[in-house]
Design a protein around this motif. Structure first.
Motif, PDB file in Angstrom:
ATOM      1  N   VAL A  39      -1.052 -31.221  49.024  1.00 31.30           N
ATOM      2  CA  VAL A  39      -0.236 -31.095  50.236  1.00 31.30           C
ATOM      3  C   VAL A  39       1.144 -31.719  50.055  1.00 31.30           C
ATOM      4  O   VAL A  39       2.141 -31.182  50.528  1.00 31.30           O
ATOM      5  CB  VAL A  39      -1.005 -31.713  51.425  1.00 31.30           C
ATOM      6  N   GLY A  60       2.504 -26.818  58.429  1.00 35.35           N
ATOM      7  CA  GLY A  60       1.701 -26.854  57.213  1.00 35.35           C
ATOM      8  C   GLY A  60       2.460 -27.285  55.973  1.00 35.35           C
ATOM      9  O   GLY A  60       1.893 -27.343  54.885  1.00 35.35           O
ATOM     10  N   SER A  61       3.740 -27.642  56.116  1.00 37.34           N
ATOM     11  CA  SER A  61       4.537 -28.003  54.937  1.00 37.34           C
ATOM     12  C   SER A  61       4.277 -29.430  54.463  1.00 37.34           C
ATOM     13  O   SER A  61       4.735 -29.817  53.395  1.00 37.34           O
ATOM     14  CB  SER A  61       6.026 -27.780  55.208  1.00 37.34           C
ATOM     15  N   GLY A  62       3.559 -30.227  55.293  1.00 38.90           N
ATOM     16  CA  GLY A  62       3.201 -31.574  54.852  1.00 38.90           C
ATOM     17  C   GLY A  62       3.923 -32.695  55.592  1.00 38.90           C
ATOM     18  O   GLY A  62       3.826 -33.858  55.205  1.00 38.90           O
ATOM     19  N   LYS A  63       4.600 -32.379  56.677  1.00 36.69           N
ATOM     20  CA  LYS A  63       5.407 -33.373  57.396  1.00 36.69           C
ATOM     21  C   LYS A  63       4.535 -34.504  57.972  1.00 36.69           C
ATOM     22  O   LYS A  63       4.846 -35.683  57.798  1.00 36.69           O
ATOM     23  CB  LYS A  63       6.213 -32.693  58.521  1.00 36.69           C
ATOM     24  N   SER A  64       3.458 -34.124  58.659  1.00 36.35           N
ATOM     25  CA  SER A  64       2.588 -35.159  59.233  1.00 36.35           C
ATOM     26  C   SER A  64       1.905 -35.966  58.140  1.00 36.35           C
ATOM     27  O   SER A  64       1.752 -37.191  58.258  1.00 36.35           O
ATOM     28  CB  SER A  64       1.520 -34.521  60.128  1.00 36.35           C
ATOM     29  N   THR A  65       1.509 -35.289  57.098  1.00 37.69           N
ATOM     30  CA  THR A  65       0.869 -35.980  55.979  1.00 37.69           C
ATOM     31  C   THR A  65       1.820 -37.009  55.375  1.00 37.69           C
ATOM     32  O   THR A  65       1.419 -38.130  55.043  1.00 37.69           O
ATOM     33  CB  THR A  65       0.416 -34.958  54.916  1.00 37.69           C
TER      34      THR A  65
HETATM   35  P1  ADP Z   1       2.816 -30.209  59.036  1.00 34.07           P
HETATM   36  O1  ADP Z   1       2.789 -31.514  59.765  1.00 34.07           O
HETATM   37  O2  ADP Z   1       4.078 -29.971  58.287  1.00 34.07           O
HETATM   38  O3  ADP Z   1       2.494 -29.056  59.932  1.00 34.07           O
HETATM   39  P2  ADP Z   1       0.450 -31.238  57.738  1.00 34.07           P
HETATM   40  O4  ADP Z   1       0.906 -32.429  56.984  1.00 34.07           O
HETATM   41  O5  ADP Z   1      -0.234 -31.470  59.037  1.00 34.07           O
HETATM   42  O6  ADP Z   1       1.681 -30.237  57.930  1.00 34.07           O
HETATM   43  O7  ADP Z   1      -0.537 -30.376  56.873  1.00 34.07           O
HETATM   44  C1  ADP Z   1      -0.217 -29.940  55.578  1.00 34.07           C
HETATM   45  C2  ADP Z   1      -1.452 -29.339  54.934  1.00 34.07           C
HETATM   46  O8  ADP Z   1      -2.438 -30.339  54.769  1.00 34.07           O
HETATM   47  C3  ADP Z   1      -2.106 -28.234  55.737  1.00 34.07           C
HETATM   48  O9  ADP Z   1      -2.495 -27.240  54.818  1.00 34.07           O
HETATM   49  C4  ADP Z   1      -3.293 -28.906  56.349  1.00 34.07           C
HETATM   50  O10 ADP Z   1      -4.333 -27.983  56.543  1.00 34.07           O
HETATM   51  C5  ADP Z   1      -3.671 -29.942  55.332  1.00 34.07           C
HETATM   52  N1  ADP Z   1      -4.284 -31.127  55.925  1.00 34.07           N
HETATM   53  C6  ADP Z   1      -3.699 -31.983  56.791  1.00 34.07           C
HETATM   54  N2  ADP Z   1      -4.516 -32.979  57.126  1.00 34.07           N
HETATM   55  C7  ADP Z   1      -5.684 -32.743  56.461  1.00 34.07           C
HETATM   56  C8  ADP Z   1      -6.935 -33.441  56.388  1.00 34.07           C
HETATM   57  N3  ADP Z   1      -7.143 -34.572  57.062  1.00 34.07           N
HETATM   58  N4  ADP Z   1      -7.894 -32.893  55.608  1.00 34.07           N
HETATM   59  C9  ADP Z   1      -7.672 -31.770  54.908  1.00 34.07           C
HETATM   60  N5  ADP Z   1      -6.523 -31.077  54.929  1.00 34.07           N
HETATM   61  C10 ADP Z   1      -5.534 -31.549  55.696  1.00 34.07           C
END
Ligand code: ADP
Ligand code: MG
Length: 261
Positions: A39, A60-65
């Motif tokens: 991610v 889905g680009s990884g911002k929250s992650t």
């Molecule tokens: P954004 O905030 O940019 O929309 P996220 O960081 O939420 O993106 O998610 C990026 C990718 O990581 C997505 O494909 C999402 O499905 C995956 N993802 C996020 N959190 C989890 C998790 N806890 N377990 C598995 N996959 C996750």
């Protein structure tokens, strides 16, 4: 914040937007995978102390992650994160989290506790303030977000915008050195967005170090010192807002902007 805040007589014991010490934040080469799903694939982001970086990019680009890795809610597989020049990946996550404030889309307030208790709880548990010290600090902070009169209300009796201002107050009462915002206005009714963005803009101009994930391009353009565009787990392009919004270099950013502007 404004001069008006400084002269308010009931601001309490000097706790407030004025009293923080902002730290720089440097994210370098962060990688993070969920199983086989890579991610974050080498994210770099440097935010000097007192500056605001807005992170934009498709879902889905990884911002929250990325934000969750900075706050160590998730452990990166590689790379480094430094606050004030010091690596945070080796420090105790609880100690780190008290130095970083995070605000989520859905507020995450405790519904059965009063507004005041929502703010005093982490001050007492994490900062070990006495009940009286915590109440003083919480009320002073509520004052700054203009919600002191809601101190004994339950979150459910507040508007979404007020709840989010309580969540921001709760984070600020901890006197963080860095603030992270993850789509803080995305769940709000349109008429409530402005008040929350105004508070965030005040905080930015007061010199907080902020990373703001947002879909509010107007906010990014007006408030950010730097905008970073993320796609597929990397910062594809970053720069001052003027440059990013009017002279994007990467085709992916050009396409993204053509969809959102
Ligand atoms: P954004 O905030 O940019 O929309 P996220 O960081 O939420 O993106 O998610 C990026 C990718 O990581 C997505 O494909 C999402 O499905 C995956 N993802 C996020 N959190 C989890 C998790 N806890 N377990 C598995 N996959 C996750
Ligand atoms: Mg997200």
């Amino acid at each position: 914040t404004t001069a008006e805040d400084q002269t308010r007589p009931d601001r309490g014991g000097g706790v407030g937007v004025q009293s923080f010490e902002a730290a720089s934040l440097e994210v370098s080469g962060i990688e993070l995978a969920f199983g086989k799903n890579k991610v974050l694939r080498g994210v770099d982001l440097a935010v000097p102390a007192g500056q605001t970086a807005c992170v934009i990019g498709p879902s889905g680009s990884g911002k929250s992650t990325l934000l969750r890795a900075v706050n160590r809610l998730l452990e990166p597989d590689a790379g480094d994160i430094r606050m004030g020049g010091e690596s945070v990946l080796t420090s105790n996550p609880d100690q780190l989290r008290r130095r970083i404030g995070m605000v989520f889309q859905h507020f995450n307030l405790f519904p059965h506790k009063t507004v005041l208790d929502n703010i005093t709880l982490p001050l007492r548990k994490i900062k070990k303030l006495t009940k009286e010290e915590a109440a003083d600090a919480a009320l002073a902070q509520l004052d700054l977000v203009e919600l002191r009169e809601k101190a004994s209300a339950r979150p459910g009796n507040l508007s979404g915008g007020q709840q989010q201002r309580v969540a921001i107050a709760r984070a600020l009462a901890m006197r963080p050195e860095v603030m992270l915002f993850d789509e803080a206005t995305s769940a709000l009714d349109p008429e409530l967005v402005k008040g929350v963005l105004a508070l965030m803009a005040d905080l930015a101009s007061a010199g907080m170090t902020m990373v703001v994930v947002t879909h509010e391009m107007g906010f990014a353009r007006q408030v950010a010192d730097q905008v970073a565009f993320m796609d597929h787990g990397v910062v594809v392009e970053s720069g001052v807002p003027e440059k990013l919004f009017t002279a994007a270099e990467s085709p992916r950013l050009q396409q993204f902007l053509s969809q959102v502007l």
